[in-house]
Design a protein around this motif. Structure first.
Motif, PDB file in Angstrom:
ATOM      1  N   ASP A  42      35.804  30.519  56.159  1.00 29.26           N
ATOM      2  CA  ASP A  42      35.173  29.511  56.998  1.00 29.26           C
ATOM      3  C   ASP A  42      34.035  28.778  56.290  1.00 29.26           C
ATOM      4  OD1 ASP A  42      36.843  30.129  59.174  1.00 29.26           O
ATOM      5  OD2 ASP A  42      35.547  31.816  59.716  1.00 29.26           O
ATOM      6  N   GLU A  43      33.819  29.078  55.013  1.00 26.69           N
ATOM      7  CA  GLU A  43      32.727  28.440  54.281  1.00 26.69           C
ATOM      8  C   GLU A  43      33.224  27.178  53.571  1.00 26.69           C
ATOM      9  OE1 GLU A  43      30.277  31.152  52.054  1.00 26.69           O
ATOM     10  OE2 GLU A  43      30.195  32.549  53.726  1.00 26.69           O
ATOM     11  N   LEU A  44      32.274  26.376  53.130  1.00 28.30           N
ATOM     12  CA  LEU A  44      32.558  25.108  52.458  1.00 28.30           C
ATOM     13  C   LEU A  44      32.270  25.288  50.974  1.00 28.30           C
ATOM     14  CD1 LEU A  44      30.535  23.018  55.025  1.00 28.30           C
ATOM     15  CD2 LEU A  44      33.022  23.236  54.969  1.00 28.30           C
ATOM     16  N   GLN A  59      28.642  27.270  47.518  1.00 23.96           N
ATOM     17  CA  GLN A  59      29.249  27.196  48.833  1.00 23.96           C
ATOM     18  C   GLN A  59      28.188  27.127  49.908  1.00 23.96           C
ATOM     19  OE1 GLN A  59      31.113  30.839  47.487  1.00 23.96           O
ATOM     20  NE2 GLN A  59      30.951  31.627  49.577  1.00 23.96           N
ATOM     21  N   PHE A  60      28.597  26.590  51.050  1.00 23.55           N
ATOM     22  CA  PHE A  60      27.747  26.498  52.227  1.00 23.55           C
ATOM     23  C   PHE A  60      28.341  27.361  53.331  1.00 23.55           C
ATOM     24  CE2 PHE A  60      26.575  21.873  51.083  1.00 23.55           C
ATOM     25  CZ  PHE A  60      25.337  22.226  50.584  1.00 23.55           C
ATOM     26  N   ARG A  61      27.474  28.081  54.008  1.00 24.81           N
ATOM     27  CA  ARG A  61      27.843  28.782  55.237  1.00 24.81           C
ATOM     28  C   ARG A  61      27.193  28.018  56.381  1.00 24.81           C
ATOM     29  NH1 ARG A  61      26.777  34.863  55.115  1.00 24.81           N
ATOM     30  NH2 ARG A  61      28.869  34.809  54.208  1.00 24.81           N
ATOM     31  N   LYS A  62      27.973  27.694  57.394  1.00 30.33           N
ATOM     32  CA  LYS A  62      27.435  27.002  58.561  1.00 30.33           C
ATOM     33  C   LYS A  62      26.622  27.989  59.389  1.00 30.33           C
ATOM     34  CE  LYS A  62      31.424  23.936  58.844  1.00 30.33           C
ATOM     35  NZ  LYS A  62      32.562  23.483  59.669  1.00 30.33           N
ATOM     36  N   LEU A  63      25.335  27.706  59.567  1.00 29.24           N
ATOM     37  CA  LEU A  63      24.491  28.556  60.407  1.00 29.24           C
ATOM     38  C   LEU A  63      24.478  28.067  61.846  1.00 29.24           C
ATOM     39  CD1 LEU A  63      21.497  29.276  58.009  1.00 29.24           C
ATOM     40  CD2 LEU A  63      23.575  30.632  58.389  1.00 29.24           C
ATOM     41  N   ASP A  65      24.923  23.828  64.134  1.00 34.09           N
ATOM     42  CA  ASP A  65      25.400  22.440  64.016  1.00 34.09           C
ATOM     43  C   ASP A  65      24.569  21.568  63.082  1.00 34.09           C
ATOM     44  OD1 ASP A  65      27.494  22.972  65.726  1.00 34.09           O
ATOM     45  OD2 ASP A  65      26.482  22.161  67.496  1.00 34.09           O
ATOM     46  N   THR A  66      23.352  21.999  62.744  1.00 32.46           N
ATOM     47  CA  THR A  66      22.493  21.165  61.905  1.00 32.46           C
ATOM     48  C   THR A  66      22.031  21.846  60.621  1.00 32.46           C
ATOM     49  OG1 THR A  66      20.507  21.867  63.096  1.00 32.46           O
ATOM     50  CG2 THR A  66      21.633  19.875  63.902  1.00 32.46           C
ATOM     51  N   THR A  67      22.363  23.125  60.435  1.00 37.71           N
ATOM     52  CA  THR A  67      21.835  23.873  59.289  1.00 37.71           C
ATOM     53  C   THR A  67      22.946  24.568  58.513  1.00 37.71           C
ATOM     54  OG1 THR A  67      19.799  24.279  60.539  1.00 37.71           O
ATOM     55  CG2 THR A  67      20.158  25.627  58.578  1.00 37.71           C
ATOM     56  N   LEU A  68      22.870  24.424  57.190  1.00 38.41           N
ATOM     57  CA  LEU A  68      23.776  25.110  56.273  1.00 38.41           C
ATOM     58  C   LEU A  68      22.973  26.065  55.399  1.00 38.41           C
ATOM     59  CD1 LEU A  68      25.820  22.030  55.010  1.00 38.41           C
ATOM     60  CD2 LEU A  68      26.638  23.792  56.597  1.00 38.41           C
ATOM     61  N   MET A  82      22.657  21.972  31.367  1.00 44.21           N
ATOM     62  CA  MET A  82      23.178  20.619  31.144  1.00 44.21           C
ATOM     63  C   MET A  82      23.075  19.738  32.386  1.00 44.21           C
ATOM     64  SD  MET A  82      26.534  21.720  28.911  1.00 44.21           S
ATOM     65  CE  MET A  82      27.048  20.054  28.567  1.00 44.21           C
ATOM     66  N   GLY A  83      22.440  20.240  33.451  1.00 38.97           N
ATOM     67  CA  GLY A  83      22.273  19.443  34.665  1.00 38.97           C
ATOM     68  C   GLY A  83      23.420  19.530  35.655  1.00 38.97           C
ATOM     69  N   LEU A  84      24.416  20.369  35.382  1.00 40.51           N
ATOM     70  CA  LEU A  84      25.553  20.480  36.297  1.00 40.51           C
ATOM     71  C   LEU A  84      25.151  21.048  37.646  1.00 40.51           C
ATOM     72  CD1 LEU A  84      28.376  21.852  33.977  1.00 40.51           C
ATOM     73  CD2 LEU A  84      28.081  19.528  34.808  1.00 40.51           C
ATOM     74  N   GLY A  85      24.292  22.056  37.647  1.00 39.07           N
ATOM     75  CA  GLY A  85      23.840  22.654  38.897  1.00 39.07           C
ATOM     76  C   GLY A  85      23.121  21.642  39.774  1.00 39.07           C
ATOM     77  N   LYS A  86      22.249  20.864  39.166  1.00 37.29           N
ATOM     78  CA  LYS A  86      21.517  19.833  39.902  1.00 37.29           C
ATOM     79  C   LYS A  86      22.487  18.837  40.529  1.00 37.29           C
ATOM     80  CE  LYS A  86      18.031  16.270  39.279  1.00 37.29           C
ATOM     81  NZ  LYS A  86      18.357  14.907  38.902  1.00 37.29           N
ATOM     82  N   LYS A  87      23.443  18.376  39.741  1.00 37.22           N
ATOM     83  CA  LYS A  87      24.414  17.405  40.259  1.00 37.22           C
ATOM     84  C   LYS A  87      25.264  18.004  41.374  1.00 37.22           C
ATOM     85  CE  LYS A  87      24.679  14.793  35.996  1.00 37.22           C
ATOM     86  NZ  LYS A  87      25.463  14.505  34.795  1.00 37.22           N
ATOM     87  N   LEU A  88      25.625  19.264  41.235  1.00 36.63           N
ATOM     88  CA  LEU A  88      26.438  19.918  42.255  1.00 36.63           C
ATOM     89  C   LEU A  88      25.662  20.070  43.557  1.00 36.63           C
ATOM     90  CD1 LEU A  88      29.218  21.139  42.790  1.00 36.63           C
ATOM     91  CD2 LEU A  88      28.287  23.339  42.033  1.00 36.63           C
ATOM     92  N   VAL A  89      24.408  20.494  43.470  1.00 36.35           N
ATOM     93  CA  VAL A  89      23.584  20.613  44.679  1.00 36.35           C
ATOM     94  C   VAL A  89      23.417  19.248  45.335  1.00 36.35           C
ATOM     95  CG1 VAL A  89      21.281  21.178  45.581  1.00 36.35           C
ATOM     96  CG2 VAL A  89      22.381  22.713  43.944  1.00 36.35           C
ATOM     97  N   GLU A  90      23.138  18.225  44.554  1.00 40.45           N
ATOM     98  CA  GLU A  90      22.984  16.881  45.114  1.00 40.45           C
ATOM     99  C   GLU A  90      24.273  16.409  45.776  1.00 40.45           C
ATOM    100  OE1 GLU A  90      19.489  15.309  42.084  1.00 40.45           O
ATOM    101  OE2 GLU A  90      21.573  14.790  41.636  1.00 40.45           O
ATOM    102  N   CYS A  91      25.409  16.720  45.188  1.00 39.76           N
ATOM    103  CA  CYS A  91      26.703  16.365  45.778  1.00 39.76           C
ATOM    104  C   CYS A  91      26.871  17.065  47.129  1.00 39.76           C
ATOM    105  CB  CYS A  91      27.814  16.764  44.810  1.00 39.76           C
ATOM    106  SG  CYS A  91      29.483  16.566  45.444  1.00 39.76           S
ATOM    107  N   GLY A  92      26.569  18.344  47.180  1.00 44.70           N
ATOM    108  CA  GLY A  92      26.668  19.092  48.427  1.00 44.70           C
ATOM    109  C   GLY A  92      25.704  18.590  49.480  1.00 44.70           C
TER     110      GLY A  92
END
Length: 142
Positions: A42-44, A59-63, A65-68, A82-92
Motif C-alpha cells: 500500500d506504499e508509494l 517510499q511514502f507511507r500514507k499516514l 489524507d494530508t501527511t506522508l 551525486m545529488g540523486l537523493g536530493k532529486k528523488l526527494v524533490e520528485c516525491g
C-alpha cells in the motif's frame, strides 16, 4: 536519470528490495528479507533509474489524507554524493503536493539529518533510537 513513481506490482520492486537491503540493512547486521514486507503493497515507491539500472529509491507511507511518511531512502553506493537523493526527494515532494498532501515526515538517521535539513525538513523533538541507531523525527510542510 529519470525519476518515476512505481507500483508494488512493478518489475522494479525486487531491485528496490535488494538496494534497501544492501545499503540500509546489511551494514547493521540485519536482513530486510527477515522482515514482513506485506504492508508495503500500500506504499508509494519512487525511483531514479537509467534504462534498467536502479540508482536510488524511496517510499511514502500514507499516514492520513494530508501527511506522508518518507521511508527507506537508499542510493547505490557508486552514485552517492551525486545529488540523486536530493532529486528523488524533490520528485516525491512534487508528486505529493500535486496530489493534495501538505506534510511529509520522516525518521532521519543522525548521520542523514543534515541532508534533510538542506531540503527544508525541521527536527521535531529529541533524538531516539531506531534499528539500534540514533534518529530524529523531521517534518516539512509542502
Amino acid at each position: 536519470m529519470k525519476c518515476q513513481k512505481v507500483d508494488y506490482s512493478s518489475e522494479w520492486i525486487p531491485q528496490i528490495h535488494e538496494l534497501r537491503n544492501r545499503e540500509l540493512r546489511v551494514p547493521l547486521g540485519l536482513n530486510l528479507f527477515d522482515e514482513d514486507l506485506a504492508a508495503e503493497k500500500d506504499e508509494l515507491f519512487f525511483i531514479s533509474a537509467q534504462e534498467d539500472n536502479l540508482m536510488s529509491c524511496m517510499q511514502f507511507r500514507k499516514l492520513n489524507d494530508t501527511t506522508l511518511k518518507l521511508r527507506q531512502m537508499a542510493t547505490k553506493d557508486i552514485y552517492q554524493g551525486m545529488g540523486l537523493g536530493k532529486k528523488l526527494v524533490e520528485c516525491g515532494e512534487q508528486w505529493a503536493a500535486e496530489n493534495g498532501y501538505k506534510t511529509i515526515e520522516l525518521h532521519a538517521r543522525k548521520t542523514a539529518q543534515g541532508f534533510y535539513k538542506r531540503l527544508g525538513y525541521e527536527k521535531i523533538g529529541e533524538q531516539f533510537m531506531e534499528v539500534d541507531l540514533p534518529h530524529y523525527k523531521m517534518v516539512k510542510t509542502l
